[in-house]
Design a protein around this motif. Structure first.
Motif, short mmCIF file in Angstrom:
data_model
loop_
_atom_site.label_atom_id
_atom_site.label_comp_id
_atom_site.label_asym_id
_atom_site.label_seq_id
_atom_site.Cartn_x
_atom_site.Cartn_y
_atom_site.Cartn_z
N THR A 1 -65.01 25.61 76.44
CA THR A 1 -65.88 25.73 75.08
C THR A 1 -64.92 24.82 74.06
O THR A 1 -65.51 24.22 73.13
CB THR A 1 -66.27 27.08 74.50
N LYS A 2 -63.70 25.24 73.85
CA LYS A 2 -62.84 24.39 72.95
C LYS A 2 -62.79 23.18 73.27
O LYS A 2 -62.90 22.09 72.42
CB LYS A 2 -61.43 25.19 73.02
N ASN B 1 -55.34 23.07 71.49
CA ASN B 1 -54.47 24.29 71.60
C ASN B 1 -53.99 24.46 72.90
O ASN B 1 -53.99 25.56 73.43
CB ASN B 1 -55.05 25.58 71.05
N ASN C 1 -66.25 21.39 72.39
CA ASN C 1 -66.32 21.42 70.64
C ASN C 1 -65.39 20.22 70.34
O ASN C 1 -66.09 19.15 69.41
CB ASN C 1 -65.98 22.40 70.27
N THR D 1 -56.43 27.00 77.94
CA THR D 1 -57.46 26.67 76.76
C THR D 1 -58.92 26.97 77.51
O THR D 1 -59.00 27.44 78.64
CB THR D 1 -57.44 25.33 76.05
#
Length: 80
Positions: A48-49, A71, A52, A45
């Motif tokens: 940034t994800k 994810n 967040n 992944t």
């Protein structure tokens, strides 16, 4: 006349959008020496994800903390 024309166009247009999102959230306990980058690589992944979904404003993480990893799938090449 313009209103009628626009109304006629709107009646002719039909949009059917189906959006399916599959979000996998993995709970990961941060180990000593981990960085957001190493965790992102481990679970395929992005930093940034991870930031967040965990509402992180900085990249500072502490060993023993639990992070949600969105994810992510465990990478066999990057695992410890």
């Amino acid at each position: 006349m313009t209103r009628k024309k626009q109304h006629g166009i709107n009646k002719k247009l039909f949009v059917n959008i189906t959006v399916l999102f599959f979000i996998i959230i993995i709970c990961y306990v941060v180990e000593s020496g981990d960085t957001l980058s190493s965790i992102a690589n481990k679970f395929n992944t992005t930093v940034t994800k991870i930031m967040n979904v965990n509402n992180l404003s900085t990249g500072t993480i502490n060993a023993g903390s639990t992070l949600r990893v969105p994810n992510g799938t465990l990478s066999t090449t990057n695992s410890k």
